[in-house]
Design a protein around this motif. Sequence first.
Motif, PDB file in Angstrom:
ATOM      1  N   GLU A   1     -37.994  34.325   2.123  1.00  0.00           N
ATOM      2  CA  GLU A   1     -38.296  33.128   2.398  1.00  0.00           C
ATOM      3  C   GLU A   1     -38.229  32.458   0.881  1.00  0.00           C
ATOM      4  O   GLU A   1     -39.011  32.855   0.144  1.00  0.00           O
ATOM      5  CB  GLU A   1     -39.200  32.795   3.296  1.00  0.00           C
ATOM      6  CG  GLU A   1     -39.103  33.624   4.687  1.00  0.00           C
ATOM      7  CD  GLU A   1     -37.772  33.175   5.468  1.00  0.00           C
ATOM      8  OE1 GLU A   1     -37.329  31.985   5.490  1.00  0.00           O
ATOM      9  OE2 GLU A   1     -37.073  33.992   5.829  1.00  0.00           O
TER      10      GLU A   1
ATOM     11  N   ASN B   1     -39.546  29.259  -1.182  1.00  0.00           N
ATOM     12  CA  ASN B   1     -40.261  28.071  -1.490  1.00  0.00           C
ATOM     13  C   ASN B   1     -40.631  27.838  -2.868  1.00  0.00           C
ATOM     14  O   ASN B   1     -40.261  28.615  -3.657  1.00  0.00           O
ATOM     15  CB  ASN B   1     -41.595  28.655  -0.589  1.00  0.00           C
ATOM     16  CG  ASN B   1     -41.597  28.404   0.990  1.00  0.00           C
ATOM     17  OD1 ASN B   1     -41.462  27.210   1.410  1.00  0.00           O
ATOM     18  ND2 ASN B   1     -41.898  29.423   1.657  1.00  0.00           N
TER      19      ASN B   1
ATOM     20  N   VAL C   1     -38.383  26.550   2.614  1.00  0.00           N
ATOM     21  CA  VAL C   1     -38.667  26.337   4.092  1.00  0.00           C
ATOM     22  C   VAL C   1     -39.799  25.172   3.966  1.00  0.00           C
ATOM     23  O   VAL C   1     -39.873  24.187   4.950  1.00  0.00           O
ATOM     24  CB  VAL C   1     -39.813  27.552   4.470  1.00  0.00           C
ATOM     25  CG1 VAL C   1     -40.243  27.380   5.829  1.00  0.00           C
ATOM     26  CG2 VAL C   1     -38.771  28.733   4.349  1.00  0.00           C
ATOM     27  N   LYS C   2     -40.748  25.006   2.917  1.00  0.00           N
ATOM     28  CA  LYS C   2     -41.758  23.867   2.759  1.00  0.00           C
ATOM     29  C   LYS C   2     -41.253  23.185   1.479  1.00  0.00           C
ATOM     30  O   LYS C   2     -40.388  23.279   0.747  1.00  0.00           O
ATOM     31  CB  LYS C   2     -42.956  24.330   2.350  1.00  0.00           C
ATOM     32  CG  LYS C   2     -43.867  25.027   3.722  1.00  0.00           C
ATOM     33  CD  LYS C   2     -45.202  25.360   3.175  1.00  0.00           C
ATOM     34  CE  LYS C   2     -46.171  24.086   3.273  1.00  0.00           C
ATOM     35  NZ  LYS C   2     -47.401  24.615   2.915  1.00  0.00           N
TER      36      LYS C   2
ATOM     37  N   GLN D   1     -52.508  21.885   0.237  1.00  0.00           N
ATOM     38  CA  GLN D   1     -53.296  21.894   1.420  1.00  0.00           C
ATOM     39  C   GLN D   1     -54.684  22.004   1.600  1.00  0.00           C
ATOM     40  O   GLN D   1     -55.477  21.334   2.325  1.00  0.00           O
ATOM     41  CB  GLN D   1     -52.653  22.918   2.470  1.00  0.00           C
ATOM     42  CG  GLN D   1     -51.323  22.677   3.220  1.00  0.00           C
ATOM     43  CD  GLN D   1     -51.319  23.482   4.279  1.00  0.00           C
ATOM     44  OE1 GLN D   1     -52.370  24.290   4.975  1.00  0.00           O
ATOM     45  NE2 GLN D   1     -50.169  23.329   5.319  1.00  0.00           N
ATOM     46  N   SER D   2     -55.404  22.454   0.546  1.00  0.00           N
ATOM     47  CA  SER D   2     -56.614  22.336   0.484  1.00  0.00           C
ATOM     48  C   SER D   2     -57.118  22.326  -1.027  1.00  0.00           C
ATOM     49  O   SER D   2     -56.656  22.911  -1.943  1.00  0.00           O
ATOM     50  CB  SER D   2     -57.657  23.320   1.079  1.00  0.00           C
ATOM     51  OG  SER D   2     -57.260  24.699   0.654  1.00  0.00           O
TER      52      SER D   2
END
Lengths: 325, 230
Positions: free
Chosen positions: B31, B33, B51-52, B61-62
């Motif tokens: 994939e 990314n 994909v993202k 994300q954090s």
Amino acid sequence: MKDVELKVVERAKALLASGEVARVVGWKKGDFCFDPSPAVFESVEELDGLVYNWFCGANLSKYLIEISKKEGKTAVFLKPCDTYSFNQLIKEHRINREKVYAIAVECLGKLDVEKIKAKGVSMIEDVEVVEKEVKVATAYGTETLHKPEVLLTKCETCQKTHQVKDEEIILHERPARDVDRFAEVAKLEAMTEDERFAFWKEQLSKCIRCNACRNVCPACSCVKCVFDNPASGISAKANDAEFEEQLFHIIRAFHVAGRCTDCGECSRVCPQNIPLHLLNRKFIKDIDGFYGEYQAGEEAEGKTPLTSFTEGDVEPNDAVDGEAK
Amino acid sequence: MLKIAKERLNELYAAISNAMELVLPVKKAGEVNFAMWAEGKEVSLETLKTVKSPKDTFFPQSENMMKFKTDGKNIEILDIRAEKAPTVLFGVRPCDYKAIEVLDKVFLADPVDTYYQNRREATTIITLACAKPEESCFCKVFGIDAAAPAGDVATWLDGDNLYWQANTEKGEALTALVKELFAEGGEAEVSAQQEKTRAIVEKLPFATLDLSRLSPKTSTIYSMTLLGRK
């Protein structure tokens, strides 16, 4: 396939019109020819949007948990693989069988649009399948692909037959096949521990924790999932590579062990294409080895290997070493 | 306009990566990314959509945002923000770049999100025009030209070369750093590709999507961006 779709729509309309069922669960046309989605149809007019084509890979069984609680009977179209999930859910008392009219619908394997696109085919307008040839009509011209290369992964090794049917729509017989669904698992088993760890680490670290695998899984039907429960302390939604790599998917595989019918929906819906079904298949292979061949969803009742005890059961240490009887 | 042969792209990545962090579409376990470049990584500029989206560059994300120090009843908040390392974000599609402009409207407006601002200011964005849009693309509806992206540097890729055009001061500075790898030229090739891409975009099924269902607030944010108003 068009002839099957005509029959599917015709039967759905007849069942609704006669009042035998209050609703029909099937697949609804999407924005393109390759993205139908599960849908509930409650009127004959709505059924004009019902499709049954090469891209109806989605398993409809899980929707019946909620829908079979509704007033009146529900008709549902089930492919061979879907009937195992359906049976398993009846066994777990999650679906009320009395309220479902199950129509077994033929399946010659479903196609994976991602695999088609990965071959450089885009702007897809229509798909036609003749034997092993997939003819894809696109805005750039027609492409011919080899069907086994563009099947959904779950269809590649499918040998399933309908386990449930109140009636059937089968116009073309599927030729019997002899394929080993554990071949990929055996490859992983043949790796060294370090290689296998590296394989799963690379795959699982792609996880974005969208929870699609859990949401689609017919075996994941807990009313309150531990990962959605803020009081559980592990309800994280942000993807923390270490947690996804080492815990989330492994916990899920253990949770569905013995109940997973190998429907393959987890891998189908994964946006990162993680081969999650291989975790479940490893458990199925081990259960077969330890307790004798067992296929979840074949029966709607009876004992299961992991929920019954016999004196001859494999000892934990033997199980850890992977030594089957 | 500048150009570099496709086979030499690895040299370009290495040169950028020597000076700053380079984030671009990388293939991992099948994939594609956005990820940090390093020698040996499989870069895939041909992949239309990762994909993202590249948004994670600005919004991980954090992250640790601050630390607390307690002493009896006193709580001290420690600012642990460090200077963000200069970063190049390469291969951003025109639509993804537009999305970053929309984020700017929100997070660089008062009150400014300083975490976002730090990352945004430290990042030079290289966009990549589309040569083969897909049936699910609807950029035209949002006034985005898939063939002429904005960004600090805009690039185009064909079978032979990557074409490079600096649009901003940041882009000029980056260009100065790697200029010796490039040759002049490519205007004709880029124009030809643009013409082709625009013709495809016209024929896409969603080229005429009805946006009237968007909420008035959403429409305002988009139209502000489209008109280039701050």
